[in-house]
Design a protein around this motif. Sequence first.
Motif, PDB file in Angstrom:
ATOM      1  N   UNK A  64      -1.466 -10.623   2.146  1.00 53.64           N
ATOM      2  CA  UNK A  64      -2.919 -10.621   1.928  1.00 53.64           C
ATOM      3  C   UNK A  64      -3.292 -11.340   0.632  1.00 53.64           C
ATOM      4  N   UNK A  65      -2.455 -11.242  -0.382  1.00 51.33           N
ATOM      5  CA  UNK A  65      -2.713 -11.983  -1.617  1.00 51.33           C
ATOM      6  C   UNK A  65      -2.613 -13.494  -1.390  1.00 51.33           C
ATOM      7  N   UNK A  66      -1.639 -13.920  -0.618  1.00 48.68           N
ATOM      8  CA  UNK A  66      -1.504 -15.352  -0.302  1.00 48.68           C
ATOM      9  C   UNK A  66      -2.729 -15.845   0.459  1.00 48.68           C
ATOM     10  N   UNK A  67      -3.180 -15.055   1.425  1.00 49.97           N
ATOM     11  CA  UNK A  67      -4.378 -15.446   2.178  1.00 49.97           C
ATOM     12  C   UNK A  67      -5.621 -15.474   1.293  1.00 49.97           C
ATOM     13  N   UNK A  68      -5.714 -14.540   0.343  1.00 44.18           N
ATOM     14  CA  UNK A  68      -6.853 -14.528  -0.580  1.00 44.18           C
ATOM     15  C   UNK A  68      -6.837 -15.766  -1.465  1.00 44.18           C
ATOM     16  N   UNK A  69      -5.666 -16.153  -1.938  1.00 49.15           N
ATOM     17  CA  UNK A  69      -5.572 -17.361  -2.768  1.00 49.15           C
ATOM     18  C   UNK A  69      -6.005 -18.585  -1.969  1.00 49.15           C
ATOM     19  N   UNK A  70      -5.598 -18.654  -0.712  1.00 49.18           N
ATOM     20  CA  UNK A  70      -6.026 -19.781   0.131  1.00 49.18           C
ATOM     21  C   UNK A  70      -7.540 -19.810   0.274  1.00 49.18           C
ATOM     22  N   UNK A  71      -8.160 -18.637   0.468  1.00 47.74           N
ATOM     23  CA  UNK A  71      -9.613 -18.572   0.583  1.00 47.74           C
ATOM     24  C   UNK A  71     -10.317 -18.955  -0.703  1.00 47.74           C
ATOM     25  N   UNK A  72      -9.789 -18.523  -1.825  1.00 47.54           N
ATOM     26  CA  UNK A  72     -10.391 -18.859  -3.120  1.00 47.54           C
ATOM     27  C   UNK A  72     -10.276 -20.366  -3.374  1.00 47.54           C
ATOM     28  N   UNK A  73      -9.141 -20.936  -3.048  1.00 44.45           N
ATOM     29  CA  UNK A  73      -8.972 -22.378  -3.247  1.00 44.45           C
ATOM     30  C   UNK A  73      -9.890 -23.186  -2.343  1.00 44.45           C
TER      31      UNK A  73
ATOM     32  N   UNK B 126       3.148  -6.658   3.106  1.00 39.50           N
ATOM     33  CA  UNK B 126       1.817  -6.874   3.677  1.00 39.50           C
ATOM     34  C   UNK B 126       0.815  -7.209   2.572  1.00 39.50           C
ATOM     35  N   UNK B 127       0.929  -6.523   1.454  1.00 41.03           N
ATOM     36  CA  UNK B 127       0.061  -6.816   0.312  1.00 41.03           C
ATOM     37  C   UNK B 127       0.294  -8.228  -0.195  1.00 41.03           C
ATOM     38  N   UNK B 128       1.533  -8.662  -0.202  1.00 42.35           N
ATOM     39  CA  UNK B 128       1.868 -10.020  -0.627  1.00 42.35           C
ATOM     40  C   UNK B 128       1.232 -11.056   0.303  1.00 42.35           C
TER      41      UNK B 128
ATOM     42  N   UNK C 161      -5.591  -1.749  -0.344  1.00 40.43           N
ATOM     43  CA  UNK C 161      -5.332  -0.616   0.551  1.00 40.43           C
ATOM     44  C   UNK C 161      -3.838  -0.491   0.837  1.00 40.43           C
ATOM     45  N   UNK C 162      -3.183  -1.609   1.108  1.00 41.33           N
ATOM     46  CA  UNK C 162      -1.731  -1.581   1.365  1.00 41.33           C
ATOM     47  C   UNK C 162      -0.979  -1.033   0.159  1.00 41.33           C
ATOM     48  N   UNK C 163      -1.375  -1.453  -1.022  1.00 39.72           N
ATOM     49  CA  UNK C 163      -0.716  -0.957  -2.228  1.00 39.72           C
ATOM     50  C   UNK C 163      -1.046   0.514  -2.470  1.00 39.72           C
ATOM     51  N   UNK C 164      -2.259   0.916  -2.154  1.00 33.32           N
ATOM     52  CA  UNK C 164      -2.642   2.312  -2.322  1.00 33.32           C
ATOM     53  C   UNK C 164      -1.923   3.237  -1.355  1.00 33.32           C
ATOM     54  N   UNK C 165      -1.588   2.721  -0.186  1.00 32.72           N
ATOM     55  CA  UNK C 165      -0.862   3.526   0.794  1.00 32.72           C
ATOM     56  C   UNK C 165       0.576   3.822   0.377  1.00 32.72           C
ATOM     57  N   UNK C 166       1.070   3.115  -0.640  1.00 36.02           N
ATOM     58  CA  UNK C 166       2.413   3.404  -1.148  1.00 36.02           C
ATOM     59  C   UNK C 166       2.515   4.832  -1.671  1.00 36.02           C
ATOM     60  N   UNK C 167       1.388   5.381  -2.115  1.00 35.33           N
ATOM     61  CA  UNK C 167       1.378   6.740  -2.629  1.00 35.33           C
ATOM     62  C   UNK C 167       1.437   7.782  -1.518  1.00 35.33           C
ATOM     63  N   UNK C 168       1.266   7.358  -0.267  1.00 36.68           N
ATOM     64  CA  UNK C 168       1.250   8.288   0.867  1.00 36.68           C
ATOM     65  C   UNK C 168       2.529   8.277   1.694  1.00 36.68           C
ATOM     66  N   UNK C 169       3.234   7.166   1.717  1.00 33.49           N
ATOM     67  CA  UNK C 169       4.381   7.027   2.612  1.00 33.49           C
ATOM     68  C   UNK C 169       5.691   6.959   1.837  1.00 33.49           C
ATOM     69  N   UNK C 170       6.779   7.340   2.526  1.00 38.25           N
ATOM     70  CA  UNK C 170       8.118   7.254   1.936  1.00 38.25           C
ATOM     71  C   UNK C 170       8.620   5.815   1.979  1.00 38.25           C
ATOM     72  N   UNK C 171       9.447   5.472   0.985  1.00 40.80           N
ATOM     73  CA  UNK C 171      10.041   4.140   0.942  1.00 40.80           C
ATOM     74  C   UNK C 171      11.336   4.083   1.736  1.00 40.80           C
TER      75      UNK C 171
ATOM     76  N   UNK D 221      14.744   2.859   6.299  1.00 42.22           N
ATOM     77  CA  UNK D 221      13.586   2.436   5.523  1.00 42.22           C
ATOM     78  C   UNK D 221      12.327   3.013   6.144  1.00 42.22           C
ATOM     79  N   UNK D 222      11.445   3.501   5.297  1.00 36.50           N
ATOM     80  CA  UNK D 222      10.170   4.039   5.744  1.00 36.50           C
ATOM     81  C   UNK D 222       9.115   2.955   5.786  1.00 36.50           C
ATOM     82  N   UNK D 223       7.918   3.344   6.194  1.00 32.75           N
ATOM     83  CA  UNK D 223       6.829   2.374   6.294  1.00 32.75           C
ATOM     84  C   UNK D 223       6.416   1.868   4.918  1.00 32.75           C
ATOM     85  N   UNK D 224       6.691   2.638   3.892  1.00 26.86           N
ATOM     86  CA  UNK D 224       6.326   2.246   2.539  1.00 26.86           C
ATOM     87  C   UNK D 224       7.067   1.026   2.034  1.00 26.86           C
ATOM     88  N   UNK D 225       8.208   0.722   2.593  1.00 27.79           N
ATOM     89  CA  UNK D 225       8.968  -0.443   2.135  1.00 27.79           C
ATOM     90  C   UNK D 225       8.337  -1.744   2.641  1.00 27.79           C
TER      91      UNK D 225
END
Length: 155
Positions: free
Chosen positions: A133-142, A129-131, A15-25, A120-124
């Motif tokens: 969430x990926x770190x937290x997902x890796x912790x959960x998978x491990x 935030x995506x990074x 979702x965070x990565x998908x929101x990049x298409x909506x907000x300015x960087x 800087x906009x919210x897109x930056x």
Amino acid sequence: MIQRIQTLYLFLAAVCSGLLFCFDLASFDYGATMMNLSVFGVDNQIDATYFGGLYTLPLEILAAIMTILPVITLFVYKRRHVQVKLCQLDMLITLAFAVLVLLYYVSDIQKSINSEILAFGIGIYLPMASLIFNILAIRGIKKDIELLRSVDRIR
């Protein structure tokens, strides 16, 4: 699959990565107007020849990959080691996106138009935030991998 916490983290990363298409960087002052850098290009530009066309195509491609990869990772839930590798790949692509935006696009536009004001906009912040969430997902998978190893030892 749904009951695991890393599913939520991977969904939020997508979702965070998908929101990049909506907000300015970022936004730059250009005389009386503001130029806005988004994934799709530069808006409100006076000289459309330099920043138009294929200028931001790498940003579009990286943002699309950053959005699709966590969704793909959700559906390989039976192969946890592959999930970890896909999350690490998504983290690498997210870092490449952030570095590309900050070191190339923002500095290039700011130098080209001689802009003193950079906002800087919210897109930056969304790739970071995506990074996270990926770190937290890796912790959960491990944790799941360790849990399955401990259950296998009991048998």
